[in-house]
Design a protein around this motif. Structure first.
Motif, PDB file in Angstrom:
ATOM      1  N   LEU A  95     -67.949  21.490  73.748  1.00  0.00           N
ATOM      2  CA  LEU A  95     -68.416  22.532  72.831  1.00  0.00           C
ATOM      3  C   LEU A  95     -68.562  23.870  73.539  1.00  0.00           C
ATOM      4  CD1 LEU A  95     -71.054  20.761  70.577  1.00  0.00           C
ATOM      5  CD2 LEU A  95     -68.796  21.595  69.940  1.00  0.00           C
ATOM      6  N   ALA A  96     -68.966  23.857  74.795  1.00  0.00           N
ATOM      7  CA  ALA A  96     -69.084  25.103  75.554  1.00  0.00           C
ATOM      8  C   ALA A  96     -67.713  25.741  75.746  1.00  0.00           C
ATOM      9  CB  ALA A  96     -69.755  24.849  76.898  1.00  0.00           C
ATOM     10  N   SER A  97     -66.698  24.909  75.867  1.00  0.00           N
ATOM     11  CA  SER A  97     -65.337  25.388  76.050  1.00  0.00           C
ATOM     12  C   SER A  97     -64.775  25.973  74.751  1.00  0.00           C
ATOM     13  CB  SER A  97     -64.467  24.240  76.536  1.00  0.00           C
ATOM     14  OG  SER A  97     -63.117  24.599  76.542  1.00  0.00           O
ATOM     15  N   ASP A  98     -65.038  25.288  73.625  1.00  0.00           N
ATOM     16  CA  ASP A  98     -64.555  25.751  72.322  1.00  0.00           C
ATOM     17  C   ASP A  98     -65.453  25.162  71.246  1.00  0.00           C
ATOM     18  OD1 ASP A  98     -63.150  26.161  69.877  1.00  0.00           O
ATOM     19  OD2 ASP A  98     -61.273  26.337  70.989  1.00  0.00           O
ATOM     20  N   GLN A  99     -66.177  26.000  70.539  1.00  0.00           N
ATOM     21  CA  GLN A  99     -67.139  25.545  69.522  1.00  0.00           C
ATOM     22  C   GLN A  99     -66.485  24.759  68.393  1.00  0.00           C
ATOM     23  OE1 GLN A  99     -70.522  25.533  69.192  1.00  0.00           O
ATOM     24  NE2 GLN A  99     -70.548  26.182  71.312  1.00  0.00           N
ATOM     25  N   ARG A 100     -65.176  24.876  68.262  1.00  0.00           N
ATOM     26  CA  ARG A 100     -64.491  24.124  67.209  1.00  0.00           C
ATOM     27  C   ARG A 100     -64.270  22.673  67.604  1.00  0.00           C
ATOM     28  NH1 ARG A 100     -59.319  27.583  66.818  1.00  0.00           N
ATOM     29  NH2 ARG A 100     -59.688  27.400  69.047  1.00  0.00           N
ATOM     30  N   SER A 166     -74.987  20.456  66.427  1.00  0.00           N
ATOM     31  CA  SER A 166     -74.674  21.398  67.502  1.00  0.00           C
ATOM     32  C   SER A 166     -73.475  22.271  67.150  1.00  0.00           C
ATOM     33  CB  SER A 166     -74.423  20.655  68.818  1.00  0.00           C
ATOM     34  OG  SER A 166     -75.646  20.208  69.356  1.00  0.00           O
ATOM     35  N   ARG A 167     -72.461  21.679  66.522  1.00  0.00           N
ATOM     36  CA  ARG A 167     -71.299  22.478  66.109  1.00  0.00           C
ATOM     37  C   ARG A 167     -71.718  23.523  65.088  1.00  0.00           C
ATOM     38  NH1 ARG A 167     -66.394  19.396  64.074  1.00  0.00           N
ATOM     39  NH2 ARG A 167     -65.400  21.396  64.425  1.00  0.00           N
ATOM     40  N   ILE A 168     -72.550  23.129  64.150  1.00  0.00           N
ATOM     41  CA  ILE A 168     -72.990  24.062  63.103  1.00  0.00           C
ATOM     42  C   ILE A 168     -73.854  25.171  63.702  1.00  0.00           C
ATOM     43  CG2 ILE A 168     -74.461  24.277  61.058  1.00  0.00           C
ATOM     44  CD1 ILE A 168     -73.393  21.430  60.289  1.00  0.00           C
ATOM     45  N   ALA A 169     -74.778  24.816  64.580  1.00  0.00           N
ATOM     46  CA  ALA A 169     -75.686  25.798  65.177  1.00  0.00           C
ATOM     47  C   ALA A 169     -74.994  26.672  66.229  1.00  0.00           C
ATOM     48  CB  ALA A 169     -76.885  25.097  65.805  1.00  0.00           C
ATOM     49  N   ASP A 171     -74.737  25.798  69.345  1.00  0.00           N
ATOM     50  CA  ASP A 171     -75.378  25.597  70.651  1.00  0.00           C
ATOM     51  C   ASP A 171     -75.581  24.106  70.881  1.00  0.00           C
ATOM     52  OD1 ASP A 171     -77.890  24.695  69.540  1.00  0.00           O
ATOM     53  OD2 ASP A 171     -78.492  26.780  69.275  1.00  0.00           O
ATOM     54  N   ASP A 172     -76.055  23.761  72.071  1.00  0.00           N
ATOM     55  CA  ASP A 172     -76.169  22.348  72.432  1.00  0.00           C
ATOM     56  C   ASP A 172     -77.576  21.768  72.264  1.00  0.00           C
ATOM     57  OD1 ASP A 172     -77.481  23.488  74.598  1.00  0.00           O
ATOM     58  OD2 ASP A 172     -75.921  22.982  76.040  1.00  0.00           O
ATOM     59  N   THR A 173     -78.434  22.452  71.540  1.00  0.00           N
ATOM     60  CA  THR A 173     -79.820  22.009  71.390  1.00  0.00           C
ATOM     61  C   THR A 173     -79.907  20.598  70.811  1.00  0.00           C
ATOM     62  OG1 THR A 173     -80.528  24.303  71.115  1.00  0.00           O
ATOM     63  CG2 THR A 173     -82.064  22.592  70.384  1.00  0.00           C
ATOM     64  N   ALA A 174     -79.183  20.340  69.747  1.00  0.00           N
ATOM     65  CA  ALA A 174     -79.249  19.015  69.119  1.00  0.00           C
ATOM     66  C   ALA A 174     -78.693  17.934  70.043  1.00  0.00           C
ATOM     67  CB  ALA A 174     -78.506  19.018  67.787  1.00  0.00           C
ATOM     68  N   LEU A 175     -77.634  18.237  70.777  1.00  0.00           N
ATOM     69  CA  LEU A 175     -77.083  17.255  71.711  1.00  0.00           C
ATOM     70  C   LEU A 175     -78.059  16.968  72.848  1.00  0.00           C
ATOM     71  CD1 LEU A 175     -73.360  18.340  71.752  1.00  0.00           C
ATOM     72  CD2 LEU A 175     -74.211  16.071  71.133  1.00  0.00           C
ATOM     73  N   ASN A 176     -78.739  17.986  73.331  1.00  0.00           N
ATOM     74  CA  ASN A 176     -79.755  17.764  74.365  1.00  0.00           C
ATOM     75  C   ASN A 176     -80.899  16.911  73.841  1.00  0.00           C
ATOM     76  OD1 ASN A 176     -78.701  19.131  76.703  1.00  0.00           O
ATOM     77  ND2 ASN A 176     -78.983  21.032  75.583  1.00  0.00           N
ATOM     78  N   ALA A 177     -81.314  17.159  72.601  1.00  0.00           N
ATOM     79  CA  ALA A 177     -82.369  16.337  71.991  1.00  0.00           C
ATOM     80  C   ALA A 177     -81.893  14.900  71.821  1.00  0.00           C
ATOM     81  CB  ALA A 177     -82.792  16.936  70.649  1.00  0.00           C
TER      82      ALA A 177
END
Length: 188
Positions: A95-100, A166-169, A171-177
Motif C-alpha cells: 500500500l505504501a508503494s501504491d494505494q491502489r 486501509s485502502r479507503i483511508a 493509510d496503514d492505521t487499520a492494518l497496524n491495528a
C-alpha cells in the motif's frame, strides 16, 4: 516442446493488475485487451466465457499462489503470530508503494457476489484455502479443532477487513491495528 502462450499470460497478468486496482465492474474487456496488447480472439480462445471466466482464473491463480506461500511459511518454525504479522507488513509495504494495491482477490470477490457466481465461488475457495492453511498449523500447534478453525477464519477476516479500511483511508492505521489484534487472537 510447446512454446508458452504469451497471450494467455498477458491476459492473466494484465487482468490481475486491473482487477486488483479497479475492481471487476470498472475493468472493461477492451481495457484488458489494449493493456495486454492481445486481440479479442485470444481472450475468447483461452476464456470462452469472457471476462467472467478470466476473472475466475485470475482469482484461482492469485489465491492459489498466496496459499502456497502461506503454507510454505507456516511449515517453518516461526510462530503463527509472527507469520501473520509478516504478511500484514507485506500488505503495508504494498500500500505504501501504491494505494491502489491490496489483496489481489478482494476487489473482485466483493463485486462478484452480484456479478458472477463463478468468480464468487473461486473467491470463496481462495479465502477458504488461506483459512484452512492457518487452521492446519494451529491444530498442529495443539489448538483444539473448532477453535483452530474459528481463529483462522477470524484472522483472515481481520486482515481482509483491515486491508479494505486501509485502502479507503489511504493509510496503514487499520492494518497496524489488525496486526496487534491478530497477535492477541493467536496468543495461547
Amino acid at each position: 516442446m510447446p512454446r508458452p502462450d504469451r497471450s494467455r499470460t498477458a491476459l492473466m497478468d494484465t487482468a490481475a493488475l486491473l482487477f486488483r486496482r479497479q475492481g471487476y465492474a470498472a475493468t472493461g474487456v477492451s481495457q484488458i485487451l489494449e493493456a495486454a496488447d492481445v486481440k479479442a480472439g485470444s481472450l475468447y480462445h483461452h476464456f470462452p466465457n469472457g471476462k467472467q471466466e478470466l476473472a475466475a482464473a485470475v482469482v484461482e491463480s492469485a489465491g492459489g499462489e498466496i496459499e502456497r506461500l502461506l503454507r510454505r511459511f507456516l511449515d517453518g518454525d516461526s510462530a503463527v503470530a509472527d507469520i501473520v504479522a509478516g504478511w500484514i507488513d507485506l500488505l503495508i509495504a504494498q500500500l505504501a508503494s501504491d494505494q491502489r494495491d491490496g489483496c489481489p482477490i478482494e476487489p473482485i470477490a466483493t463485486e462478484s457476489v452480484n456479478a458472477s457466481p463463478a468468480v464468487r465461488d473461486a473467491s470463496a475457495r481462495a479465502f477458504a484455502g488461506w483459512s484452512a492453511a492457518v487452521a492446519e498449523r494451529l491444530r498442529g500447534d495443539g489448538w483444539p479443532d473448532p477453535e483452530a478453525g474459528q481463529t483462522a477464519l477470524a484472522v483472515i477476516a481481520l486482515i481482509e477487513g483491515a486491508l479494505i479500511l486501509s485502502r479507503i483511508a489511504g493509510d496503514d492505521t487499520a492494518l497496524n491495528a489488525a496486526q496487534a489484534a491478530a497477535r492477541t487472537l493467536l496468543a495461547r
